[in-house]
Every structure is written in structure tokens, then in C-alpha cells.
Design an enzyme around this catalytic site. Structure first.
Site, PDB file in Angstrom:
ATOM      1  N   CYS A 115       0.802  -1.181  -0.089  1.00  9.84           N
ATOM      2  CA  CYS A 115       0.084   0.102  -0.008  1.00  9.84           C
ATOM      3  C   CYS A 115       0.813   1.180  -0.097  1.00  9.84           C
ATOM      4  O   CYS A 115       0.597   2.035  -0.584  1.00  9.84           O
ATOM      5  CB  CYS A 115      -0.892  -0.064   1.059  1.00  9.84           C
ATOM      6  SG  CYS A 115      -0.198  -0.166   2.852  1.00  9.84           S
ATOM      7  N   TYR A 116       1.871   1.434   1.022  1.00 13.64           N
ATOM      8  CA  TYR A 116       2.671   2.558   0.905  1.00 13.64           C
ATOM      9  C   TYR A 116       3.470   2.750  -0.311  1.00 13.64           C
ATOM     10  O   TYR A 116       3.441   3.564  -1.170  1.00 13.64           O
ATOM     11  CB  TYR A 116       3.621   2.148   2.137  1.00 13.64           C
ATOM     12  CG  TYR A 116       3.311   2.578   3.350  1.00 13.64           C
ATOM     13  CD1 TYR A 116       2.440   3.568   3.863  1.00 13.64           C
ATOM     14  CD2 TYR A 116       3.488   1.751   4.173  1.00 13.64           C
ATOM     15  CE1 TYR A 116       1.926   3.761   5.003  1.00 13.64           C
ATOM     16  CE2 TYR A 116       2.899   1.829   5.819  1.00 13.64           C
ATOM     17  CZ  TYR A 116       2.218   3.034   6.229  1.00 13.64           C
ATOM     18  OH  TYR A 116       1.468   3.258   7.288  1.00 13.64           O
TER      19      TYR A 116
END
Length: 301
Positions: A115-116
Site C-alpha cells: 500500500c505505501y
């Protein structure tokens, strides 16, 4: 109809993927819950599938890949961190460059992005490819995620006990997503990555401050925005939005599978803050997996 087996469907990401697969013409195969950890039962489920999606811890994902090694026709989409920069695995970020969707479509093994990294790579890769930013430029990445990104223990801590309002973590600066960010953003210098968790369930903002005066030549805010708009032109999942906003709510895209990029800045001070807003469980996890499943199964329209 493509048959899909989710190994680890009871977890947060697995449940999210299963729910989203209802919108695709695929058959989802489910294992007897009592046999979820039985290698032979899992192998039999894999044998009956065309595509296996791994929603497992890293070590278990590696074991699952070994388990499926003799199944020549089965393709694997791994949602763990285990294979994101591994040789012979394709990276499941279709917007990475012009040829990435085609590579995903034919790959046997695809690693779903973190996600990051989705936010950071989404902001940085186009600038490096276009020559607006050197690959060895010193980068700081700040990010805040909803607590659902921390898995079951983090969810329980926040929902049962209230949880802290805001926490920095990974302060040893050895976060496991950094190699992934470097590899696919095209960075040759390790970025300073500072992740955090807020007391909200879903959502994420990744922000990257830049001193324009430190970039080569004379880069303007409009150059950066034009670069991003050009790179993502035609994308259904990633949009470049107006930066004419006073605030950004990290949870605004909860339950959506899209990502918004913005270029905030001041030409007077030659300062810029790049932001990516997404749902950590959407485009940052299950939504990205759905996008990859559609590509791998030839279901894009």
C-alpha cells in the site's frame, strides 16, 4: 470460467478480494475451514484452480509457492511482501509504465504491490523516468495509514481498546517496503521513509516534500503536474487531481479502488509536496489484486 482459489481468504485482504471477485465472471473455490492449514488439502485446491491468490504471511506465501511448484498450469498472484522484488516475478502495478499491463497479462507469477509503495512509486516513477528528478535524489516519504493495514492485532487494539490517536512506527528506519519502493520507483539512493498509523480504519496519504531548487534545471510545479497527468492519462484507477485544497482527509477514499495524486506547492518558495491518497485496503491491497486478476484472466474491457 476462470477458477480462483484464495489461499488465506479468512484474513483482511483475503476477505476484501473475495468480496470484490463477485463482480468478475470467475468461480471462487473455497477450502474447508478445518483444512486451511493442511498442505495436501491446499494442494488439491490449487490443482483445481487456474489462478491462486496468496493472502498469507511472507513465510507461508513462500511455502505455498513451493507447494504449487509442480503445477505447471497454475498462475499465482501473491498479496504478501515475499516476492515483490524476487526474480521471475512480475510487479502488479499496471500503471508502472506503458508495457506493464501486457507483462502482467502473460506472467505466471505476479506480486501485488504494497500500500505505501503504491503511493510512493506512483508519485516518483514518472518523475524519474521523465528526467525531472535524478535517481539519486535525496527523498523523504511520509505516510499515514488507517489501522486496518496493521492486520488483525492492530485492528483489535484500535476497535477493542480505543487505540492511540496517532503513532509513528518503523523508527529503526528498516521498513520492509523500502527495497520495493527503491526498486520500482527507480531510486538508487535509499529514501527516508516515515510511516504512521492513525485512529481510523481505512485510508492512506503518502506525501513527499521536494525543494525545487535542488532539482536539476529549472523545474516548475506545472512541469511536475504535467508529467504525472501524461503518465496516467487514460487510467481508470489513478487520477491527478487539483491541488487547490486546504486539507486532505486520509479516509476520503475508503472502500474505493482508486488513487488520487496531487502536486501542492509554492513557486515563490520553490517548495512542493506531492501527495497520493488511496484506501490501504483498496488500491493498496484488495482493489489492486482485483485489477491484476482482471488483467491475468483477460477480463479487461
Amino acid at each position: 470460467m476462470t477458477r480462483v482459489f484464495i489461499d488465506g481468504e479468512a484474513g483482511t485482504t483475503g476477505l476484501g478480494i473475495r468480496d470484490r471477485l463477485r463482480g468478475l465472471p470467475v468461480e471462487v473455490l473455497s477450502i474447508d475451514p478445518a483444512k486451511r492449514k493442511d498442505p495436501q488439502a491446499r494442494l488439491e485446491m490449487m490443482q483445481g484452480a487456474d489462478l491462486v491468490i496468496l493472502c498469507l504471511p511472507d513465510d507461508a506465501a513462500r511455502e505455498a509457492v513451493s507447494l504449487a511448484a509442480t503445477l505447471d498450469t497454475v498462475r499465482i498472484l501473491d498479496a504478501s511482501t515475499a516476492h515483490r522484488i524476487a526474480p521471475h516475478w512480475e510487479y502488479g502495478f499496471p500503471e508502472l509504465d506503458a508495457g506493464q499491463t501486457a507483462r502482467i497479462a502473460t506472467a505466471r507469477h505476479v506480486a501485488n504491490p504494497g500500500c505505501y509503495p503504491t503511493g510512493a512509486i506512483g508519485l516518483l516513477r514518472p518523475l524519474i523516468d521523465a528526467g525531472l528528478m535524478p535517481a539519486d535524489h535525496p527523498i523523504t516519504i511520509n505516510a499515514v495509514s488507517g489501522y486496518s493495514g496493521g492486520g488483525r492485532s492492530e485492528i483489535e487494539a484500535h476497535e477493542k481498546n480505543g487505540g492511540p490517536a496517532f503513532e509513528l512506527y518503523g523508527l529503526g528506519l528498516e521498513h520492509k517496503h523500502v527495497p520495493e519502493i527503491m526498486h520500482y520507483a527507480g531510486l538508487t539512493r535509499r529514501p527516508l521513509f516515515v510511516p504512521s498509523i492513525g485512529h481510523f480504519a481505512q485510508g492512506m496519504i503518502v506525501s513527499i516534500p521536494l525543494q525545487l531548487a535542488d532539482l536539476p534545471g529549472y523545474v516548475r510545479i506545472s512541469d511536475i503536474e504535467a508529467c504525472l497527468r501524461s503518465h496516467y492519462a487514460g487510467s481508470r484507477q489513478i487520477s491527478v487531481e487539483s491541488a487547490d485544497v486546504a486539507r486532505l482527509d486520509a479516509a476520503a477514499l475508503a472502500d474505493q479502488d482508486t488513487m488520487e495524486l496531487r502536486v501542492h506547492g509554492s513557486e515563490t518558495w520553490r517548495h512542493v509536496v506531492l501527495t497520493a491518497r488511496l484506501d490501504n485496503l483498496g488500491k493498496g491491497a484488495a482493489g489492486a489484486a482485483l485489477q491484476n486478476v482482471a488483467i491475468m484472466c483477460g477480463l479487461n474491457s
